[in-house]
Design an enzyme around this catalytic site. Sequence first.
Site, PDB file in Angstrom:
ATOM      1  N   HIS A 206       0.795  -1.230   0.000  1.00 23.35           N
ATOM      2  CA  HIS A 206       0.000   0.000   0.000  1.00 23.35           C
ATOM      3  C   HIS A 206       0.826   1.277   0.000  1.00 23.35           C
ATOM      4  O   HIS A 206       0.276   2.365  -0.077  1.00 23.35           O
ATOM      5  CB  HIS A 206      -0.935   0.031   1.209  1.00 23.35           C
ATOM      6  CG  HIS A 206      -0.201   0.275   2.494  1.00 23.35           C
ATOM      7  ND1 HIS A 206       0.476  -0.710   3.158  1.00 23.35           N
ATOM      8  CD2 HIS A 206      -0.005   1.399   3.208  1.00 23.35           C
ATOM      9  CE1 HIS A 206       1.048  -0.209   4.233  1.00 23.35           C
ATOM     10  NE2 HIS A 206       0.786   1.077   4.296  1.00 23.35           N
TER      11      HIS A 206
HETATM   12  C1  UD1 Z   1      -1.804   5.199   6.214  1.00 21.67           C
HETATM   13  C2  UD1 Z   1      -0.490   5.632   6.837  1.00 21.67           C
HETATM   14  C3  UD1 Z   1       0.553   4.528   6.659  1.00 21.67           C
HETATM   15  C4  UD1 Z   1       0.042   3.212   7.178  1.00 21.67           C
HETATM   16  C5  UD1 Z   1      -1.271   2.893   6.507  1.00 21.67           C
HETATM   17  C6  UD1 Z   1      -1.843   1.593   6.978  1.00 21.67           C
HETATM   18  C7  UD1 Z   1       0.016   8.042   6.755  1.00 21.67           C
HETATM   19  C8  UD1 Z   1       0.901   9.045   6.127  1.00 21.67           C
HETATM   20  N1  UD1 Z   1       0.052   6.818   6.191  1.00 21.67           N
HETATM   21  O1  UD1 Z   1      -1.610   5.083   4.812  1.00 21.67           O
HETATM   22  O2  UD1 Z   1       1.713   4.886   7.367  1.00 21.67           O
HETATM   23  O3  UD1 Z   1       0.989   2.200   6.896  1.00 21.67           O
HETATM   24  O4  UD1 Z   1      -2.190   3.962   6.785  1.00 21.67           O
HETATM   25  O5  UD1 Z   1      -2.965   1.244   6.233  1.00 21.67           O
HETATM   26  O6  UD1 Z   1      -0.651   8.340   7.717  1.00 21.67           O
HETATM   27  N2  UD1 Z   1      -9.095   4.788   2.235  1.00 21.67           N
HETATM   28  C9  UD1 Z   1     -10.338   4.230   2.228  1.00 21.67           C
HETATM   29  N3  UD1 Z   1     -10.900   3.862   3.423  1.00 21.67           N
HETATM   30  C10 UD1 Z   1     -10.258   4.023   4.597  1.00 21.67           C
HETATM   31  C11 UD1 Z   1      -8.983   4.616   4.600  1.00 21.67           C
HETATM   32  C12 UD1 Z   1      -8.409   4.973   3.420  1.00 21.67           C
HETATM   33  O7  UD1 Z   1     -10.949   4.062   1.185  1.00 21.67           O
HETATM   34  O8  UD1 Z   1     -10.807   3.653   5.651  1.00 21.67           O
HETATM   35  C13 UD1 Z   1      -8.460   5.159   0.955  1.00 21.67           C
HETATM   36  C14 UD1 Z   1      -8.734   6.573   0.537  1.00 21.67           C
HETATM   37  O9  UD1 Z   1      -8.868   6.613  -0.834  1.00 21.67           O
HETATM   38  C15 UD1 Z   1      -7.477   7.293   0.944  1.00 21.67           C
HETATM   39  C16 UD1 Z   1      -6.414   6.217   0.734  1.00 21.67           C
HETATM   40  O10 UD1 Z   1      -7.066   5.010   1.064  1.00 21.67           O
HETATM   41  O11 UD1 Z   1      -7.249   8.437   0.198  1.00 21.67           O
HETATM   42  C17 UD1 Z   1      -5.195   6.412   1.566  1.00 21.67           C
HETATM   43  O12 UD1 Z   1      -5.545   6.533   2.962  1.00 21.67           O
HETATM   44  P1  UD1 Z   1      -4.597   7.370   3.940  1.00 21.67           P
HETATM   45  O13 UD1 Z   1      -5.074   7.276   5.326  1.00 21.67           O
HETATM   46  O14 UD1 Z   1      -4.353   8.716   3.372  1.00 21.67           O
HETATM   47  O15 UD1 Z   1      -3.196   6.637   3.815  1.00 21.67           O
HETATM   48  P2  UD1 Z   1      -2.840   5.071   3.812  1.00 21.67           P
HETATM   49  O16 UD1 Z   1      -2.316   4.739   2.478  1.00 21.67           O
HETATM   50  O17 UD1 Z   1      -3.945   4.237   4.356  1.00 21.67           O
END
Ligand code: UD1
Length: 366
Positions: A206
């Site tokens: 991811h």
């Molecule tokens: C975040 C953390 C990362 C961790 C990871 C675990 C930061 C900078 N990154 O990354 O260190 O390893 O979580 O999973 O904080 N989304 C959904 N549903 C959710 C959450 C996210 O659809 O419940 C999608 C959204 O499109 C979002 C994308 O995932 O934009 C990324 O989510 P985000 O929390 O920004 O970062 P992660 O890649 O999950």
Amino acid sequence: MKIDCVVGARPNFMKMAPIIEALRATPGFEPRLIHTEQHYDAAMSKVFFDELGMPVPDLFLGVGSAGHSEQTARVMIEFDKVVAADRPDFVLVVGDVNSTLAAALVAAKRLIPVGHVEAGLRSFDRTMPEEINRILTDVMSELLFTTSEDAHANLAREGIDAARVRFVGNTMIDSLLKHRERARAASTALATFGLERGRYLLVTLHRPANVDEPAALAGLLGALGRLADERPVLFPVHPRTRARFREFGLEGEIARHPGLRFTDPLGYLDFLALMESAELVLTDSGGIQEETTVLGVPCLTLRPNTERPVTISEGTNILVGTDPGRIVAEGLKVLSGDRKTGRAPRYWDGRAAGRIVAALAEWGRA
Ligand code: UD1
């Protein structure tokens, strides 16, 4: 001592669960659990609270997804309202996600002491958003709780006073050791996915560097596809990665490898059961490098660096980078029986949360 314990994203939950439990069991502490909702999908959040036996958070901040600055800022705005209305004596944050940094920054601005669990880890790669979060959170923290001894040299190099640092071990491993038996007994994941113990690969990906660039993601999928010709490969897909598959039109590449099986993100117990019985795990996650080390399962980390070197020097982790040829070669080596063995690092013993609470009590008395 009124302690605000802040969580936001999936890897925070298993790190905080044992701490909340220990705080609640210790007289003199009044923990309040605050969920920023950086992760909000049930499969990324609620299932972990249920399975880890975590209390329902006292407060939800409704922050959701956004760019890094906006997400960090939203957590700050919402958490600042919380501490303004009811000021805690201490704020505890875990890991390195945007919610970690944001909550620490709010507390520091309001002169509320902060404790950082998992302090001092460094990848020395500032292109990783987490590296910035780690450095800044550590510099603002009054108490820095470390999982491994390499963290102490990193903190010393950054001028952090050793008197603020406490070597406590790994609370993510507290959760793993506590729930391992239950995962074995309760999970039906192997049967559900038609997998044979010790004869399949488990994958997670991811990180932005791996999944946000079409050529990089296609290369990784190609390598996994090649390994899937040898063994079934189960890949629980993070929502971010799932979106990229669609966006980059990679469904065709995926369809070419019938051994490559995708599923939605899994709960804690199912994933733990699947890790424990895997022949090999391939990942770009931080926590999974640590969990496979304790489980004694070989792990190939698909990144150019790691902030968790102890999983390589003492554990089962091998840093293989992202070159598809190298990943396939290292993967085939493990499948031929050449498995790296290791041991659990010091203090990864199921008692880290107890050490944190003891350190907090001592700090409170001082
Ligand atoms: C975040 C953390 C990362 C961790 C990871 C675990 C930061 C900078 N990154 O990354 O260190 O390893 O979580 O999973 O904080 N989304 C959904 N549903 C959710 C959450 C996210 O659809 O419940 C999608 C959204 O499109 C979002 C994308 O995932 O934009 C990324 O989510 P985000 O929390 O920004 O970062 P992660 O890649 O999950």
